[in-house]
Design an enzyme around this catalytic site. Sequence first.
Site, PDB file in Angstrom:
ATOM      1  N   ILE A 158       1.414   0.292   7.363  1.00  7.63           N
ATOM      2  CA  ILE A 158       2.215  -0.787   6.788  1.00  7.63           C
ATOM      3  C   ILE A 158       3.344  -1.172   7.749  1.00  7.63           C
ATOM      4  O   ILE A 158       4.285  -0.400   7.981  1.00  7.63           O
ATOM      5  CB  ILE A 158       2.759  -0.394   5.399  1.00  7.63           C
ATOM      6  CG1 ILE A 158       1.595  -0.010   4.467  1.00  7.63           C
ATOM      7  CG2 ILE A 158       3.601  -1.532   4.819  1.00  7.63           C
ATOM      8  CD1 ILE A 158       0.491  -1.053   4.317  1.00  7.63           C
ATOM      9  N   GLN A 341      -5.595  -8.349  35.597  1.00  2.00           N
ATOM     10  CA  GLN A 341      -6.459  -8.254  36.791  1.00  2.00           C
ATOM     11  C   GLN A 341      -5.830  -8.986  37.976  1.00  2.00           C
ATOM     12  O   GLN A 341      -5.874  -8.501  39.110  1.00  2.00           O
ATOM     13  CB  GLN A 341      -7.829  -8.862  36.455  1.00  2.00           C
ATOM     14  CG  GLN A 341      -8.887  -8.650  37.513  1.00  2.00           C
ATOM     15  CD  GLN A 341      -9.351  -7.194  37.573  1.00  2.00           C
ATOM     16  OE1 GLN A 341      -9.101  -6.411  36.662  1.00  2.00           O
ATOM     17  NE2 GLN A 341     -10.006  -6.839  38.661  1.00  2.00           N
ATOM     18  N   GLU A 368      -4.891  -8.793   9.600  1.00  2.00           N
ATOM     19  CA  GLU A 368      -5.172 -10.014   8.805  1.00  2.00           C
ATOM     20  C   GLU A 368      -6.649 -10.366   8.847  1.00  2.00           C
ATOM     21  O   GLU A 368      -7.015 -11.536   8.889  1.00  2.00           O
ATOM     22  CB  GLU A 368      -4.389 -11.220   9.340  1.00  2.00           C
ATOM     23  CG  GLU A 368      -2.931 -11.015   9.536  1.00  2.00           C
ATOM     24  CD  GLU A 368      -2.168 -10.947   8.243  1.00  2.00           C
ATOM     25  OE1 GLU A 368      -2.588 -11.565   7.258  1.00  2.00           O
ATOM     26  OE2 GLU A 368      -1.160 -10.232   8.214  1.00  2.00           O
TER      27      GLU A 368
HETATM   28  C1  LIG Z   1      -0.610  -2.286  14.102  1.00  2.00           C
HETATM   29  C2  LIG Z   1      -1.191  -2.531  12.750  1.00  2.00           C
HETATM   30  C3  LIG Z   1      -0.392  -3.020  11.729  1.00  2.00           C
HETATM   31  C4  LIG Z   1      -0.924  -3.209  10.445  1.00  2.00           C
HETATM   32  N1  LIG Z   1      -0.100  -3.673   9.437  1.00  2.00           N
HETATM   33  C5  LIG Z   1      -0.579  -3.755   8.168  1.00  2.00           C
HETATM   34  C6  LIG Z   1       0.273  -4.135   7.081  1.00  2.00           C
HETATM   35  O1  LIG Z   1       1.450  -4.444   7.268  1.00  2.00           O
HETATM   36  N2  LIG Z   1      -0.233  -4.154   5.824  1.00  2.00           N
HETATM   37  C7  LIG Z   1      -1.538  -3.831   5.578  1.00  2.00           C
HETATM   38  O2  LIG Z   1      -1.947  -3.864   4.419  1.00  2.00           O
HETATM   39  N3  LIG Z   1      -2.378  -3.468   6.588  1.00  2.00           N
HETATM   40  C8  LIG Z   1      -1.939  -3.425   7.874  1.00  2.00           C
HETATM   41  N4  LIG Z   1      -2.770  -3.054   8.904  1.00  2.00           N
HETATM   42  C9  LIG Z   1      -4.150  -2.688   8.605  1.00  2.00           C
HETATM   43  C10 LIG Z   1      -5.172  -3.761   8.957  1.00  2.00           C
HETATM   44  O3  LIG Z   1      -5.071  -4.824   8.038  1.00  2.00           O
HETATM   45  C11 LIG Z   1      -6.567  -3.114   8.930  1.00  2.00           C
HETATM   46  O4  LIG Z   1      -6.608  -2.253  10.032  1.00  2.00           O
HETATM   47  C12 LIG Z   1      -7.683  -4.115   9.029  1.00  2.00           C
HETATM   48  O5  LIG Z   1      -7.809  -4.838   7.825  1.00  2.00           O
HETATM   49  C13 LIG Z   1      -9.032  -3.461   9.336  1.00  2.00           C
HETATM   50  O6  LIG Z   1      -9.277  -2.393   8.495  1.00  2.00           O
HETATM   51  P1  LIG Z   1      -9.719  -0.956   9.088  1.00  2.00           P
HETATM   52  O7  LIG Z   1      -8.783  -0.616  10.178  1.00  2.00           O
HETATM   53  O8  LIG Z   1      -9.797  -0.023   7.926  1.00  2.00           O
HETATM   54  O9  LIG Z   1     -11.121  -1.172   9.711  1.00  2.00           O
HETATM   55  P2  LIG Z   1     -12.529  -1.101   8.946  1.00  2.00           P
HETATM   56  O10 LIG Z   1     -12.516  -2.020   7.781  1.00  2.00           O
HETATM   57  O11 LIG Z   1     -12.880   0.310   8.720  1.00  2.00           O
HETATM   58  O12 LIG Z   1     -13.484  -1.719  10.056  1.00  2.00           O
HETATM   59  C14 LIG Z   1     -13.896  -0.966  11.199  1.00  2.00           C
HETATM   60  C15 LIG Z   1     -14.720  -1.869  12.110  1.00  2.00           C
HETATM   61  O13 LIG Z   1     -15.861  -2.360  11.403  1.00  2.00           O
HETATM   62  C16 LIG Z   1     -15.873  -3.777  11.421  1.00  2.00           C
HETATM   63  N5  LIG Z   1     -16.421  -4.259  10.149  1.00  2.00           N
HETATM   64  C17 LIG Z   1     -16.037  -3.893   8.905  1.00  2.00           C
HETATM   65  N6  LIG Z   1     -16.738  -4.549   7.966  1.00  2.00           N
HETATM   66  C18 LIG Z   1     -17.556  -5.388   8.647  1.00  2.00           C
HETATM   67  C19 LIG Z   1     -18.544  -6.357   8.245  1.00  2.00           C
HETATM   68  N7  LIG Z   1     -18.772  -6.650   6.968  1.00  2.00           N
HETATM   69  N8  LIG Z   1     -19.221  -7.013   9.232  1.00  2.00           N
HETATM   70  C20 LIG Z   1     -18.997  -6.765  10.540  1.00  2.00           C
HETATM   71  N9  LIG Z   1     -18.077  -5.870  10.960  1.00  2.00           N
HETATM   72  C21 LIG Z   1     -17.380  -5.193  10.031  1.00  2.00           C
HETATM   73  C22 LIG Z   1     -14.435  -4.195  11.621  1.00  2.00           C
HETATM   74  O14 LIG Z   1     -14.338  -5.493  12.169  1.00  2.00           O
HETATM   75  C23 LIG Z   1     -13.953  -3.114  12.568  1.00  2.00           C
HETATM   76  O15 LIG Z   1     -14.324  -3.448  13.871  1.00  2.00           O
HETATM   77  C24 LIG Z   1      -2.277  -2.902  10.201  1.00  2.00           C
HETATM   78  C25 LIG Z   1      -3.097  -2.453  11.251  1.00  2.00           C
HETATM   79  C26 LIG Z   1      -2.560  -2.270  12.511  1.00  2.00           C
HETATM   80  C27 LIG Z   1      -3.458  -1.780  13.618  1.00  2.00           C
END
Ligand SMILES: Cc1cc2nc3c(=O)[nH]c(=O)nc-3n(C[C@H](O)[C@H](O)[C@H](O)COP(=O)(O)OP(=O)(O)OC[C@H]3O[C@@H](n4cnc5c(N)ncnc54)[C@H](O)[C@@H]3O)c2cc1C
Length: 389
Positions: A158, A341, A368
């Site tokens: 978050i 690069q 997002e």
């Molecule tokens: C620096 C940072 C700040 C953040 N800040 C916030 C915040 O303030 N509030 C908040 O709520 N969240 C926050 N997040 C979380 C962020 O929103 C999530 O990381 C993001 O939604 C992806 O979820 P995940 O990391 O669980 O990846 P996952 O959902 O586990 O996905 C893993 C991989 O699988 C791919 N994938 C998943 N489903 C599919 C599909 N159906 N088709 C194809 N590919 C797919 C994804 O693209 C990704 O490459 C933050 C993340 C970071 C890194």
Amino acid sequence: MGMDFNLTAEQQELVAMVRRLARERIAPRAAAIDEEAQYPEDIFQAYKEAGLLGVAIPEAYGGAGMGTLGLCLAVEQVAQYCCASGLMLLLTKLPLMPIMLGGTEEQKRHYAGGIASGALRGAFCLSEPDAGSDAASLRTRAVRHGDRWVITGTKNWISGAGQADFFTVAAQTEPGAGARGIVMFLIDKGTPGLTIGKKERKMGVRGVPVHQVILEDVEVPESAMLGQPGGQGFKVVMGTLNSVRPVVAARGLGLAEGSIQAALDYGRQRQTFGKPILEHQGLQWMLADLAARLEGARLLTYRAAMEVDQGHIGKADAWKLSVAKLTATDLAAQAATDCLQILGANGYMQDYPMERHYRDVKQLQIVEGTSQIQKNIIGRALLEGDLHW
Ligand SMILES: Cc1cc2nc3c(=O)[nH]c(=O)nc-3n(C[C@H](O)[C@H](O)[C@H](O)COP(=O)(O)OP(=O)(O)OC[C@H]3O[C@@H](n4cnc5c(N)ncnc54)[C@H](O)[C@@H]3O)c2cc1C
């Protein structure tokens, strides 16, 4: 949308003002902000003094009323130097949006006014350790007890949780109901049961730390619920994500512009084989490709921001916001790779900004909605006939 590609005089003044602020206050601090990995209060103060915290907030609530496009213009300027400072401005919208979409008039006045004046900061809590892209599978649970709700769960990654005075938190009201059971709640800092977990060690955008937010039997009144179960609550979540996507895109624009500028500054001076490296056509073309894509991404981003300002944040328009986010952030990632690069070994060193841009940019393709999720949204819109030529 109209086809006037010119910014208004007011928007141009905003850009000029933020450009000055970014050069004078942010550029000299950017490397240290990254190194220290602490939220830069001095930059927050600079935004406050400049009236930038309320740039997107309606005048009726104490803001400048310049909308999402105004916010994007400001973010683009500061992100040329510091992606974390761009995120700080984005956080004037992300946690507030659920209130603007699902809150009462009184809540809007209090929280929007508080953000605009710099009295309040928020954090948007959707993601969980086991639910990121698949937001409808989140497990944070809200249980009704009379006229109160009791919320329990863990939120991950978050942004800005450590500075937040309030939290907008997504929770499931009916296990098994998926998206239809999801609603957001407004929870003030200091509410018993809400604690901030450890600061994560992360790759980039280190000036805005991320934390876990832990909710243990957090009790809130009915009025804390932003939207109703049955689909309306989930619309608040999706509307929030959709409306902030152009702002993430604007962070990408700024980062790409900063990267290209760094490559130009360096490449005009650095000599190989008897001439400045940018006189080698291969490198010039690298920059030309980036510049061409950047021009397209900027138009898409501004269009997307205008769509948001016209209230087009529902399912039928989501693809336009996704196109902007996908295009601008993927471009930014390419710009960071190619411009590093061009700086060669110096690009890899912390004495130059490219090393930081390269680490910072990766966040933009994840938050997002990842790049893959944007493609899912665009693909679905194509199949459903939402795109017309
Ligand atoms: C620096 C940072 C700040 C953040 N800040 C916030 C915040 O303030 N509030 C908040 O709520 N969240 C926050 N997040 C979380 C962020 O929103 C999530 O990381 C993001 O939604 C992806 O979820 P995940 O990391 O669980 O990846 P996952 O959902 O586990 O996905 C893993 C991989 O699988 C791919 N994938 C998943 N489903 C599919 C599909 N159906 N088709 C194809 N590919 C797919 C994804 O693209 C990704 O490459 C933050 C993340 C970071 C890194």
